[in-house]
Design a protein around this motif. Structure first.
Motif, PDB file in Angstrom:
ATOM      1  N   GLY A  18      35.636  64.392  44.561  1.00 18.00           N
ATOM      2  CA  GLY A  18      34.880  63.478  45.399  1.00 18.00           C
ATOM      3  C   GLY A  18      35.720  62.317  45.878  1.00 18.00           C
ATOM      4  O   GLY A  18      35.636  61.901  47.045  1.00 18.00           O
ATOM      5  N   LEU A  19      36.551  61.776  44.990  1.00 19.85           N
ATOM      6  CA  LEU A  19      37.418  60.663  45.382  1.00 19.85           C
ATOM      7  C   LEU A  19      38.484  61.134  46.365  1.00 19.85           C
ATOM      8  O   LEU A  19      38.786  60.440  47.354  1.00 19.85           O
ATOM      9  CB  LEU A  19      38.067  60.042  44.151  1.00 19.85           C
ATOM     10  N   LYS A  20      39.050  62.305  46.128  1.00 24.21           N
ATOM     11  CA  LYS A  20      40.078  62.822  47.030  1.00 24.21           C
ATOM     12  C   LYS A  20      39.506  63.116  48.412  1.00 24.21           C
ATOM     13  O   LYS A  20      40.228  63.043  49.420  1.00 24.21           O
ATOM     14  CB  LYS A  20      40.707  64.093  46.443  1.00 24.21           C
ATOM     15  N   ALA A  21      38.206  63.442  48.472  1.00 22.91           N
ATOM     16  CA  ALA A  21      37.585  63.664  49.774  1.00 22.91           C
ATOM     17  C   ALA A  21      37.466  62.369  50.556  1.00 22.91           C
ATOM     18  O   ALA A  21      37.412  62.372  51.787  1.00 22.91           O
ATOM     19  CB  ALA A  21      36.202  64.298  49.595  1.00 22.91           C
ATOM     20  N   ALA A  22      37.434  61.237  49.835  1.00 21.89           N
ATOM     21  CA  ALA A  22      37.332  59.934  50.490  1.00 21.89           C
ATOM     22  C   ALA A  22      38.697  59.370  50.849  1.00 21.89           C
ATOM     23  O   ALA A  22      38.885  58.803  51.917  1.00 21.89           O
ATOM     24  CB  ALA A  22      36.581  58.951  49.585  1.00 21.89           C
ATOM     25  N   THR A  23      39.658  59.523  49.945  1.00 22.60           N
ATOM     26  CA  THR A  23      41.001  59.017  50.196  1.00 22.60           C
ATOM     27  C   THR A  23      41.999  59.729  49.294  1.00 22.60           C
ATOM     28  O   THR A  23      41.695  60.020  48.134  1.00 22.60           O
ATOM     29  CB  THR A  23      41.094  57.497  49.954  1.00 22.60           C
ATOM     30  N   THR A  24      43.166  59.986  49.818  1.00 19.57           N
ATOM     31  CA  THR A  24      44.238  60.592  49.022  1.00 19.57           C
ATOM     32  C   THR A  24      45.267  59.549  48.608  1.00 19.57           C
ATOM     33  O   THR A  24      46.302  59.890  48.050  1.00 19.57           O
ATOM     34  CB  THR A  24      44.941  61.701  49.821  1.00 19.57           C
ATOM     35  N   ASP A  25      44.968  58.282  48.874  1.00 17.08           N
ATOM     36  CA  ASP A  25      45.939  57.214  48.609  1.00 17.08           C
ATOM     37  C   ASP A  25      45.906  56.701  47.174  1.00 17.08           C
ATOM     38  O   ASP A  25      46.764  55.898  46.792  1.00 17.08           O
ATOM     39  CB  ASP A  25      45.699  56.033  49.558  1.00 17.08           C
ATOM     40  N   ILE A  26      44.915  57.109  46.409  1.00 16.20           N
ATOM     41  CA  ILE A  26      44.775  56.622  45.033  1.00 16.20           C
ATOM     42  C   ILE A  26      45.194  57.738  44.073  1.00 16.20           C
ATOM     43  O   ILE A  26      44.556  58.792  44.018  1.00 16.20           O
ATOM     44  CB  ILE A  26      43.338  56.184  44.746  1.00 16.20           C
ATOM     45  N   PRO A  27      46.269  57.551  43.313  1.00 16.06           N
ATOM     46  CA  PRO A  27      46.719  58.607  42.401  1.00 16.06           C
ATOM     47  C   PRO A  27      45.752  58.790  41.235  1.00 16.06           C
ATOM     48  O   PRO A  27      45.261  57.825  40.650  1.00 16.06           O
ATOM     49  CB  PRO A  27      48.085  58.101  41.923  1.00 16.06           C
ATOM     50  N   ILE A  28      45.481  60.046  40.911  1.00 17.22           N
ATOM     51  CA  ILE A  28      44.587  60.389  39.810  1.00 17.22           C
ATOM     52  C   ILE A  28      45.356  61.220  38.796  1.00 17.22           C
ATOM     53  O   ILE A  28      45.929  62.263  39.128  1.00 17.22           O
ATOM     54  CB  ILE A  28      43.366  61.186  40.295  1.00 17.22           C
ATOM     55  N   THR A  29      45.370  60.755  37.558  1.00 12.47           N
ATOM     56  CA  THR A  29      45.952  61.507  36.449  1.00 12.47           C
ATOM     57  C   THR A  29      44.821  62.130  35.644  1.00 12.47           C
ATOM     58  O   THR A  29      43.783  61.500  35.436  1.00 12.47           O
ATOM     59  CB  THR A  29      46.782  60.590  35.535  1.00 12.47           C
ATOM     60  N   GLY A  30      45.011  63.350  35.204  1.00  7.77           N
ATOM     61  CA  GLY A  30      44.003  64.026  34.399  1.00  7.77           C
ATOM     62  C   GLY A  30      44.494  64.279  32.993  1.00  7.77           C
ATOM     63  O   GLY A  30      45.701  64.415  32.743  1.00  7.77           O
ATOM     64  N   HIS A  31      43.551  64.330  32.055  1.00  4.30           N
ATOM     65  CA  HIS A  31      43.885  64.691  30.675  1.00  4.30           C
ATOM     66  C   HIS A  31      42.761  65.535  30.109  1.00  4.30           C
ATOM     67  O   HIS A  31      41.570  65.186  30.240  1.00  4.30           O
ATOM     68  CB  HIS A  31      44.075  63.461  29.797  1.00  4.30           C
ATOM     69  N   ASP A  32      43.105  66.630  29.487  1.00  8.37           N
ATOM     70  CA  ASP A  32      42.146  67.474  28.774  1.00  8.37           C
ATOM     71  C   ASP A  32      42.932  68.358  27.827  1.00  8.37           C
ATOM     72  O   ASP A  32      43.980  68.901  28.209  1.00  8.37           O
ATOM     73  CB  ASP A  32      41.342  68.340  29.763  1.00  8.37           C
ATOM     74  N   PRO A  33      42.472  68.504  26.577  1.00 14.74           N
ATOM     75  CA  PRO A  33      43.207  69.368  25.651  1.00 14.74           C
ATOM     76  C   PRO A  33      43.171  70.840  26.047  1.00 14.74           C
ATOM     77  O   PRO A  33      43.985  71.630  25.558  1.00 14.74           O
ATOM     78  CB  PRO A  33      42.488  69.134  24.309  1.00 14.74           C
ATOM     79  N   ASP A  34      42.238  71.204  26.930  1.00 14.54           N
ATOM     80  CA  ASP A  34      42.145  72.585  27.402  1.00 14.54           C
ATOM     81  C   ASP A  34      43.068  72.754  28.603  1.00 14.54           C
ATOM     82  O   ASP A  34      42.786  72.269  29.703  1.00 14.54           O
ATOM     83  CB  ASP A  34      40.703  72.906  27.789  1.00 14.54           C
TER      84      ASP A  34
END
Length: 317
Positions: A18-34
């Motif tokens: 949803g955020l990437k659909a609004a803007t690609t200028d904000i970097p998003i890091t993900g974390h999940d043990p899976d």
């Protein structure tokens, strides 16, 4: 501004999309043990990168979004408490709020603002949907802001909600939990009761051949990715039990009408229930409702970067 999403299930990944659909200028890091969930989020473009270590993934984040089971929230907050940067905002998405707000009060220090959140979207709780920006677009995003949180932290959380296409709705934790008990937990309990009754051995095989839309709807409620665990129901019994008592009383009255054969009275009660449920149907909208124009990427860049962009990382665009 930098965002980390901890927990890359359907909701966490959908928020990233949803955020990437609004803007690609904000970097998003993900974390999940899976690792499979991490790979899916990367492939779908919901995150820009990931880190296997929780602390490393969150250390530089201005906003940390937690999409975790209830039992994992406090250990995660405890692990992060000494390593989040000063001024960081933590936003959770658990379906109950008062117990979670107490967890945050016990574990986080004064330099971190915790905002309680809950995404209310029918599509998230029915069946096992694939992550998509559309799952959170148009949703109600409840925000519970404690008195200890900084004012700008509430702005950051609200701007994030709006950026992903949801509508922020501020309320108190107990108010939220009372509404959630009636609208989410009570239906879940009723569905559980039906499932437990029908799983009895006598006639079970024959019943399985007659599973239609009604049972499929209950199955979607009980088998969804966001189905509430037993611990969530047990966390607020003082709120949930009175609603269950009311439901049992209503069932008792309908049973009495059926047993008496009073067709007129039962039909009236039946029609009342049908009318009461009409607003719950997909696509139902209040009269006079109008769609809103989706803001541009530049608008969200300014909204989200503005609060933090004036700090050491350089001026606002």
């Amino acid at each position: 501004m930098r965002i980390t999403i901890v927990g890359l299930g359907v909701l966490g990944t959908s928020l990233g999309l949803g955020l990437k659909a609004a803007t690609t200028d904000i970097p998003i890091t993900g974390h999940d043990p899976d690792g499979d969930l991490v790979a899916r989020a990367k492939k779908m473009g919901a995150i820009d990168g990931s880190h296997w270590n929780l602390i490393a993934a969150c250390r530089d984040a201005d906003l940390v979004v937690l999409d975790l089971p209830l039992g994992e929230i406090e250990p995660t907050l405890t692990a992060l408490r000494d390593d989040l940067q000063e001024g960081a905002v933590v936003l959770d998405t658990a379906p109950i709020k008062a117990p979670v707000m107490e967890m945050a009060r016990r574990t986080l220090g004064p330099d971190v603002s915790f905002i309680g959140g809950h995404v209310v979207a029918p599509a998230l709780t029915l069946g096992a949907p694939e992550p998509a920006a559309e799952l959170v677009r148009g949703a109600t995003f409840v925000l519970v802001v404690p008195e200890t949180a900084r004012a700008e932290a509430a702005d950051v959380a609200a701007n994030f909600c709006t950026a992903v296409g949801a509508t922020p709705h501020f309320m108190e934790a107990l108010e939220h939990d009372g509404l959630a008990a009636a609208t989410e937990q009570l239906p879940l309990l009723m569905a559980l009761a039906v499932a437990n009754v029908l799983q009895r051995d006598e006639g079970r095989r024959d019943r399985e051949e007659f599973i239609g839309g009604a049972l499929a709807a209950l199955g979607a409620l009980l088998g969804g990715d966001r189905v509430q665990p037993a611990e969530a129901l047990l966390a607020i019994p003082e709120i949930l039990v009175p609603w269950l008592d009311d439901a049992l009383a209503e069932l008792g009255e309908m049973r009495a009408l059926l047993a008496s054969g009073d067709a007129e009275a039962f039909s009236a009660r039946y029609r009342e229930g049908i009318e009461a449920a009409r607003p719950w149907l997909p696509g139902h909208e209040a009269e006079g409702g109008q769609g809103s124009k989706r803001p541009t990427a530049g608008f969200w860049r300014d909204m989200l970067l503005g609060r933090f962009g004036r700090g050491p990382r350089g001026p606002r665009d």
